[in-house]
Motif scaffolding. Structure first.
Motif, PDB file in Angstrom:
ATOM      1  N   PRO A  87       0.701  -1.370  -0.318  1.00  0.00           N
ATOM      2  CA  PRO A  87       0.178   0.049  -0.015  1.00  0.00           C
ATOM      3  C   PRO A  87       0.795   1.204   0.002  1.00  0.00           C
ATOM      4  CG  PRO A  87       0.164  -0.771   2.168  1.00  0.00           C
ATOM      5  CD  PRO A  87       0.892  -1.995   1.440  1.00  0.00           C
ATOM      6  N   GLY A  88       0.181   2.388  -0.292  1.00  0.00           N
ATOM      7  CA  GLY A  88       0.882   3.506  -0.642  1.00  0.00           C
ATOM      8  C   GLY A  88       1.011   4.252  -1.625  1.00  0.00           C
ATOM      9  N   VAL A  89       1.237   5.495  -1.547  1.00  0.00           N
ATOM     10  CA  VAL A  89       1.188   6.507  -3.023  1.00  0.00           C
ATOM     11  C   VAL A  89       2.220   5.990  -3.692  1.00  0.00           C
ATOM     12  CG1 VAL A  89       1.840   8.748  -3.467  1.00  0.00           C
ATOM     13  CG2 VAL A  89       0.677   8.578  -1.410  1.00  0.00           C
ATOM     14  N   LEU A  90       3.377   5.466  -3.517  1.00  0.00           N
ATOM     15  CA  LEU A  90       4.349   4.973  -4.417  1.00  0.00           C
ATOM     16  C   LEU A  90       4.237   3.327  -4.618  1.00  0.00           C
ATOM     17  CD1 LEU A  90       7.404   7.111  -3.605  1.00  0.00           C
ATOM     18  CD2 LEU A  90       5.627   7.374  -5.355  1.00  0.00           C
ATOM     19  N   GLY A  91       2.934   2.852  -3.960  1.00  0.00           N
ATOM     20  CA  GLY A  91       2.959   1.295  -4.019  1.00  0.00           C
ATOM     21  C   GLY A  91       1.937   0.763  -4.960  1.00  0.00           C
ATOM     22  N   HIS A  92       1.478  -0.317  -4.817  1.00  0.00           N
ATOM     23  CA  HIS A  92       0.669  -1.074  -5.880  1.00  0.00           C
ATOM     24  C   HIS A  92      -0.890  -0.944  -5.320  1.00  0.00           C
ATOM     25  CE1 HIS A  92       4.292  -3.811  -6.318  1.00  0.00           C
ATOM     26  NE2 HIS A  92       4.194  -2.701  -7.334  1.00  0.00           N
ATOM     27  N   CYS A  93      -1.200  -0.403  -4.294  1.00  0.00           N
ATOM     28  CA  CYS A  93      -2.571  -0.082  -3.931  1.00  0.00           C
ATOM     29  C   CYS A  93      -2.727   1.033  -3.039  1.00  0.00           C
ATOM     30  CB  CYS A  93      -2.963  -1.500  -3.257  1.00  0.00           C
ATOM     31  SG  CYS A  93      -2.085  -1.992  -1.846  1.00  0.00           S
ATOM     32  N   ILE A 111      -8.036  -0.308  -2.917  1.00  0.00           N
ATOM     33  CA  ILE A 111      -7.950   0.097  -4.178  1.00  0.00           C
ATOM     34  C   ILE A 111      -6.703  -0.170  -4.654  1.00  0.00           C
ATOM     35  CG2 ILE A 111      -8.506   2.049  -5.793  1.00  0.00           C
ATOM     36  CD1 ILE A 111     -10.999   1.407  -4.303  1.00  0.00           C
ATOM     37  N   ILE A 112      -6.769  -0.783  -5.875  1.00  0.00           N
ATOM     38  CA  ILE A 112      -5.462  -1.082  -6.627  1.00  0.00           C
ATOM     39  C   ILE A 112      -5.201   0.041  -7.527  1.00  0.00           C
ATOM     40  CG2 ILE A 112      -4.403  -3.044  -8.090  1.00  0.00           C
ATOM     41  CD1 ILE A 112      -6.382  -4.834  -7.178  1.00  0.00           C
ATOM     42  N   SER A 113      -3.741   0.291  -7.443  1.00  0.00           N
ATOM     43  CA  SER A 113      -3.389   1.113  -8.574  1.00  0.00           C
ATOM     44  C   SER A 113      -2.978   0.426  -9.772  1.00  0.00           C
ATOM     45  CB  SER A 113      -1.949   1.768  -7.853  1.00  0.00           C
ATOM     46  OG  SER A 113      -0.870   0.758  -8.013  1.00  0.00           O
ATOM     47  N   TYR A 114      -2.568   1.248 -10.897  1.00  0.00           N
ATOM     48  CA  TYR A 114      -2.323   0.764 -12.332  1.00  0.00           C
ATOM     49  C   TYR A 114      -1.160  -0.293 -11.988  1.00  0.00           C
ATOM     50  CZ  TYR A 114       1.660   3.398 -14.019  1.00  0.00           C
ATOM     51  OH  TYR A 114       2.845   4.081 -14.283  1.00  0.00           O
ATOM     52  N   LYS A 115      -0.321   0.186 -11.182  1.00  0.00           N
ATOM     53  CA  LYS A 115       1.210  -0.552 -10.970  1.00  0.00           C
ATOM     54  C   LYS A 115       0.745  -1.727 -10.292  1.00  0.00           C
ATOM     55  CE  LYS A 115       3.974   3.535 -10.109  1.00  0.00           C
ATOM     56  NZ  LYS A 115       5.079   4.392  -9.167  1.00  0.00           N
ATOM     57  N   MET A 117      -2.032  -3.387 -10.693  1.00  0.00           N
ATOM     58  CA  MET A 117      -2.675  -4.397 -11.915  1.00  0.00           C
ATOM     59  C   MET A 117      -1.651  -4.738 -12.905  1.00  0.00           C
ATOM     60  SD  MET A 117      -6.379  -2.617 -12.606  1.00  0.00           S
ATOM     61  CE  MET A 117      -7.027  -4.089 -13.071  1.00  0.00           C
ATOM     62  N   ILE A 118      -0.786  -4.096 -13.135  1.00  0.00           N
ATOM     63  CA  ILE A 118       0.434  -4.346 -14.191  1.00  0.00           C
ATOM     64  C   ILE A 118       1.259  -5.787 -13.350  1.00  0.00           C
ATOM     65  CG2 ILE A 118       2.617  -3.721 -15.062  1.00  0.00           C
ATOM     66  CD1 ILE A 118       1.513  -1.271 -15.941  1.00  0.00           C
ATOM     67  N   GLU A 119       1.495  -5.280 -11.988  1.00  0.00           N
ATOM     68  CA  GLU A 119       2.206  -6.346 -11.116  1.00  0.00           C
ATOM     69  C   GLU A 119       1.682  -7.779 -11.129  1.00  0.00           C
ATOM     70  OE1 GLU A 119       5.079  -8.369  -8.982  1.00  0.00           O
ATOM     71  OE2 GLU A 119       5.068  -6.611 -10.032  1.00  0.00           O
ATOM     72  N   LEU A 120       0.166  -7.814 -10.864  1.00  0.00           N
ATOM     73  CA  LEU A 120      -0.720  -9.068 -11.115  1.00  0.00           C
ATOM     74  C   LEU A 120      -0.476  -9.727 -12.485  1.00  0.00           C
ATOM     75  CD1 LEU A 120      -3.854  -8.065  -8.929  1.00  0.00           C
ATOM     76  CD2 LEU A 120      -1.971  -9.326  -8.096  1.00  0.00           C
ATOM     77  N   ALA A 121      -0.494  -8.856 -13.595  1.00  0.00           N
ATOM     78  CA  ALA A 121      -0.619  -9.399 -14.743  1.00  0.00           C
ATOM     79  C   ALA A 121       0.603 -10.100 -14.915  1.00  0.00           C
ATOM     80  CB  ALA A 121      -0.877  -8.257 -15.633  1.00  0.00           C
ATOM     81  N   ARG A 122       1.730  -9.432 -14.701  1.00  0.00           N
ATOM     82  CA  ARG A 122       3.004 -10.119 -15.142  1.00  0.00           C
ATOM     83  C   ARG A 122       3.160 -11.439 -14.268  1.00  0.00           C
ATOM     84  NH1 ARG A 122       6.481  -4.440 -14.846  1.00  0.00           N
ATOM     85  NH2 ARG A 122       6.146  -3.844 -16.936  1.00  0.00           N
ATOM     86  N   ARG A 123       2.729 -11.378 -13.068  1.00  0.00           N
ATOM     87  CA  ARG A 123       2.941 -12.554 -12.171  1.00  0.00           C
ATOM     88  C   ARG A 123       2.160 -13.558 -12.669  1.00  0.00           C
ATOM     89  NH1 ARG A 123       1.087 -10.969  -6.423  1.00  0.00           N
ATOM     90  NH2 ARG A 123       2.262  -9.323  -6.418  1.00  0.00           N
ATOM     91  N   SER A 124       1.186 -13.427 -13.281  1.00  0.00           N
ATOM     92  CA  SER A 124       0.372 -14.764 -13.834  1.00  0.00           C
ATOM     93  C   SER A 124       1.199 -15.619 -14.726  1.00  0.00           C
ATOM     94  CB  SER A 124      -0.767 -14.312 -14.796  1.00  0.00           C
ATOM     95  OG  SER A 124      -0.331 -13.709 -16.072  1.00  0.00           O
TER      96      SER A 124
END
Length: 296
Positions: A87-93, A111-115, A117-124
């Motif tokens: 979490p956090g301003v510079l984090g993932h959510c 709330i998930i940030s766009y970063k 969502m990209i991390e989750l997509a790559r992790r797949s």
């Protein structure tokens, strides 16, 4: 010489009178008490000690989060741990607070940030690369659907790029192929105005859409494409459930029932009202929260 039993009784009484008062349970105590559960939920996705430090910092630096009900805040943190997103301003959510007119309390949402969502997509493991970019008025942008999709984006490097015009994302799959999604600024703003986090930010000094508009715009285009990407069922389900409130926590947050945060009226609460509510219910709430999080 006095009776030893009487002396022992007087000593016990004196010791009891001088004993320090019982420390009031805080949200940070509750977070620390759930460290093992957070670690199990996170698995190998993150270091739990780092996660707890970041979570504590986020809460301490946001006065409104400090007023949120402990169950909603703890469940939001559990969602973050389960997905392995910081979490956090510079984090993932983000941990977003809002006032629930229905519950008469501040509640925390995940709330998930766009970063993130990209991390989750790559992790797949099914996506080779994924990116979201903004197109401005003075950029050279060409896009065409068809049997052979075409996309060309040349940012303006001489002078001002102008106002935001479009947002797009492109994902290349590991096994070959790709997916492209393009949204106009008008479409982005329509999504923004219907979101709870935007409605909440209008009544507060900060909020994801107010502080990080471009990041939220990128997230919006990725989320629209989400159902077409080869993402795991569990990750897809949690993304769909973001922005909801939960008053239970579990190592697998996908197995619990959710409360739709959109059903709550988000209202601005006068400062004195929040203070009165906090004072009148602090003792009872702390006891209830301690009982709640001491259960298995």
């Amino acid at each position: 010489m006095g009776n030893p039993q009487d002396m022992a009784g007087k000593l016990a009484e004196r010791t009891g009178n001088n004993s320090p008062e019982k420390k009031e349970t805080t949200i940070f105590d509750l977070i620390e008490s759930r460290k093992n559960q957070f670690a199990q939920a996170a698995g190998n996705n993150m270091d739990v000690n780092k996660f707890l430090r970041i979570a504590t910092f986020c809460i301490r630096t946001n006065p409104t989060l400090m007023k949120c009900s402990a169950p909603s805040l703890m469940s939001a943190l559990m969602q973050s741990a389960q997905l392995g997103l910081e979490p956090g301003v510079l984090g993932h959510c983000y941990l977003v607070p809002f006032w629930s007119n229905k519950l008469k309390s501040f509640e925390a949402t995940f709330i998930i940030s766009y970063k993130g969502m990209i991390e989750l997509a790559r992790r797949s493991g099914n996506i080779q690369s994924i990116a979201a970019r903004i197109v401005y008025e003075n950029d050279d942008f060409q896009f065409e659907y068809g049997l052979e999709e075409k996309l060309s984006h040349k940012p303006c490097v001489n002078g001002e790029r102008g106002q935001m015009k479009l947002v797009y994302m492109i994902a290349h799959f590991t096994g070959g192929g790709h997916y492209i999604e393009v949204m106009s600024k008008a479409e982005i703003d329509t999504v923004m105005m219907s979101s709870k986090s935007y409605d909440n930010s209008k009544k507060q000094a900060t909020g994801p859409w107010k502080d990080h508009y471009e990041e939220m715009a990128k997230k919006t285009v990725i989320r629209r494409a989400w159902k077409y990407l080869p993402i795991s069922v569990d990750d897809a389900r949690v993304v769909e459930q973001e922005g909801t409130v939960k008053h239970e926590i579990a190592e697998d947050m996908s197995t619990v029932a959710w409360i739709d945060a959109e059903a709550y009226a988000v209202e601005e609460v006068p400062e004195h009202q929040g203070a009165d509510n906090q004072q009148s219910g602090s003792a009872t709430n702390n006891e209830n929260q301690a009982d709640l999080f001491s259960q298995g």
